[in-house]
Design a protein around this motif. Structure first.
Motif, PDB file in Angstrom:
ATOM      1  N   LYS A   1      -3.863 -11.175 -55.586  1.00 62.16           N
ATOM      2  CA  LYS A   1      -3.886 -12.449 -54.868  1.00 62.16           C
ATOM      3  C   LYS A   1      -2.455 -12.916 -54.571  1.00 62.16           C
ATOM      4  CE  LYS A   1      -5.493 -17.229 -55.161  1.00 62.16           C
ATOM      5  NZ  LYS A   1      -6.012 -18.289 -56.066  1.00 62.16           N
ATOM      6  N   LEU A   2      -1.608 -12.800 -55.571  1.00 60.33           N
ATOM      7  CA  LEU A   2      -0.215 -13.199 -55.387  1.00 60.33           C
ATOM      8  C   LEU A   2       0.507 -12.277 -54.407  1.00 60.33           C
ATOM      9  CD1 LEU A   2       0.710 -14.146 -59.056  1.00 60.33           C
ATOM     10  CD2 LEU A   2       0.464 -15.695 -57.107  1.00 60.33           C
ATOM     11  N   ILE A   3       0.175 -11.001 -54.460  1.00 59.63           N
ATOM     12  CA  ILE A   3       0.788 -10.040 -53.538  1.00 59.63           C
ATOM     13  C   ILE A   3       0.473 -10.414 -52.096  1.00 59.63           C
ATOM     14  CG2 ILE A   3       0.750  -7.654 -52.736  1.00 59.63           C
ATOM     15  CD1 ILE A   3       0.103  -6.856 -55.684  1.00 59.63           C
ATOM     16  N   LEU A   4      -0.807 -10.654 -51.829  1.00 61.61           N
ATOM     17  CA  LEU A   4      -1.223 -10.961 -50.463  1.00 61.61           C
ATOM     18  C   LEU A   4      -0.615 -12.286 -50.000  1.00 61.61           C
ATOM     19  CD1 LEU A   4      -4.945  -9.798 -50.676  1.00 61.61           C
ATOM     20  CD2 LEU A   4      -2.965  -8.568 -49.771  1.00 61.61           C
ATOM     21  N   ARG A   5      -0.522 -13.210 -50.909  1.00 61.39           N
ATOM     22  CA  ARG A   5       0.107 -14.488 -50.593  1.00 61.39           C
ATOM     23  C   ARG A   5       1.577 -14.278 -50.251  1.00 61.39           C
ATOM     24  NH1 ARG A   5      -0.049 -19.032 -55.147  1.00 61.39           N
ATOM     25  NH2 ARG A   5      -2.017 -19.660 -54.210  1.00 61.39           N
ATOM     26  N   GLY A   6       2.254 -13.494 -51.081  1.00 61.60           N
ATOM     27  CA  GLY A   6       3.669 -13.223 -50.843  1.00 61.60           C
ATOM     28  C   GLY A   6       3.888 -12.568 -49.492  1.00 61.60           C
TER      29      GLY A   6
ATOM     30  N   PHE B   1     -11.068  -8.473 -51.417  1.00 63.27           N
ATOM     31  CA  PHE B   1      -9.773  -8.927 -50.886  1.00 63.27           C
ATOM     32  C   PHE B   1      -9.505  -8.474 -49.455  1.00 63.27           C
ATOM     33  CE2 PHE B   1      -9.199  -9.210 -55.473  1.00 63.27           C
ATOM     34  CZ  PHE B   1      -8.576 -10.435 -55.597  1.00 63.27           C
ATOM     35  N   ASP B   2     -10.473  -7.754 -48.894  1.00 61.91           N
ATOM     36  CA  ASP B   2     -10.325  -7.275 -47.526  1.00 61.91           C
ATOM     37  C   ASP B   2      -9.062  -6.436 -47.341  1.00 61.91           C
ATOM     38  OD1 ASP B   2     -11.169  -6.975 -44.914  1.00 61.91           O
ATOM     39  OD2 ASP B   2      -9.939  -8.650 -44.211  1.00 61.91           O
ATOM     40  N   VAL B   3      -8.980  -5.408 -48.143  1.00 60.28           N
ATOM     41  CA  VAL B   3      -7.915  -4.417 -47.998  1.00 60.28           C
ATOM     42  C   VAL B   3      -8.556  -3.028 -48.058  1.00 60.28           C
ATOM     43  CG1 VAL B   3      -6.125  -5.876 -49.030  1.00 60.28           C
ATOM     44  CG2 VAL B   3      -7.503  -4.368 -50.486  1.00 60.28           C
ATOM     45  N   THR B   4      -7.785  -1.996 -47.759  1.00 58.48           N
ATOM     46  CA  THR B   4      -8.302  -0.630 -47.806  1.00 58.48           C
ATOM     47  C   THR B   4      -7.965   0.001 -49.155  1.00 58.48           C
ATOM     48  OG1 THR B   4      -6.296   0.421 -46.998  1.00 58.48           O
ATOM     49  CG2 THR B   4      -7.823  -0.435 -45.345  1.00 58.48           C
ATOM     50  N   PRO B   5      -8.706   1.062 -49.516  1.00 57.69           N
ATOM     51  CA  PRO B   5      -8.368   1.795 -50.736  1.00 57.69           C
ATOM     52  C   PRO B   5      -6.922   2.272 -50.717  1.00 57.69           C
ATOM     53  CG  PRO B   5     -10.450   2.563 -49.884  1.00 57.69           C
ATOM     54  CD  PRO B   5      -9.890   1.625 -48.855  1.00 57.69           C
ATOM     55  N   ARG B   6      -6.516   2.754 -49.566  1.00 58.00           N
ATOM     56  CA  ARG B   6      -5.149   3.240 -49.410  1.00 58.00           C
ATOM     57  C   ARG B   6      -4.131   2.186 -49.830  1.00 58.00           C
ATOM     58  NH1 ARG B   6      -0.870   5.745 -49.971  1.00 58.00           N
ATOM     59  NH2 ARG B   6       0.392   6.343 -48.186  1.00 58.00           N
TER      60      ARG B   6
END
Lengths: 125, 125
Positions: B46-51, B10-15
DNA sequence: GGCGAAGTTGACGTGCACGTAAGCTAAGAC
DNA sequence: GTCTTAGCTTACGTGCACGTCAACTTCGCC
């Protein structure tokens, strides 16, 4: 247009307008010490608020505004401005695609929950 | 799915993932002390990133996620969830309208600048 | 059996976009 | 002439969404 009129027209606070001026997004003229916002400022503010709505930072918006404010730009810089504008446009178009998907998904999900609730109503009848 | 795999997918960091868990947006299970992210977590992320993309706060998103995660909700709360979802939908639809306008405006402006630059090229020829 | 890689929990730091309070000034209203 | 009203500058504070660093465990590997 005074700062108060601007605030009411665009539903922002004076602080916001002063902040945008400090970031060189707006250029109100001075009458004595008071700010007067011109037609140009109103057009820019509209674009600023729009840009914000679509998730661009104030700095990105500042760059973009140059596209709408051509005049004293050199040709080389104009080409840069154009490139940035085109990138911005692609971003907006992507966003529209994602948005359509999100709307469609949410619609489905709402219909689903709606049916569920309709089931409760039926049961009670 | 380990935290690392999630991050790459998802191309995010662990943090970010730990932060979302602390805000009760994700609920990874534990294997020993390590987090394991389930299919449910992936759907939620997925929904979080979309939001986020559409300008909703994590707290708003948390509310919205309940709509996609029906199960142990009471009827009363389900109706609330539905209402929130419908409001969210209206917001998205408004956003689409504004977005279309923004795209159209930007397109016009780009065409204008393009002509200007074409004028320079012509002059040189 | 040591050691590097990956994961963990605090806890403080950071960038952005303003909010907010203090203290000053200029313009009308009475 | 003073007194509210509106605006000004300066400066510190705030909420959100993480970043970053320190100080652990845990596990596979040589």
């Amino acid at each position: 247009m005074t700062i108060r009129e601007m605030c009411e027209t665009f539903d922002v606070t004076p602080r916001t307008l002063r902040f945008y001026e400090s970031k060189e997004l707006l250029f109100p003229v001075r009458e004595g010490q008071k700010r007067l916002f011109t037609r140009r400022d109103r057009a820019r503010l509209k674009l600023i608020l729009r840009g914000k709505r679509f998730g661009f930072s104030l700095e990105e918006i500042r760059q973009l505004l140059e596209l709408y404010d051509i005049g004293d730009q050199q040709e080389t810089q104009l080409r840069e401005t154009l490139k940035a504008g085109q990138a911005h446009l692609r971003d907006l178009q992507n966003q529209r695609d994602e948005l359509d998907e999100a709307i469609s998904d949410l619609n489905d999900q709402i219909a689903l929950v709606n049916n569920l609730i309709a089931g409760f109503d039926k049961k009670r009848a």
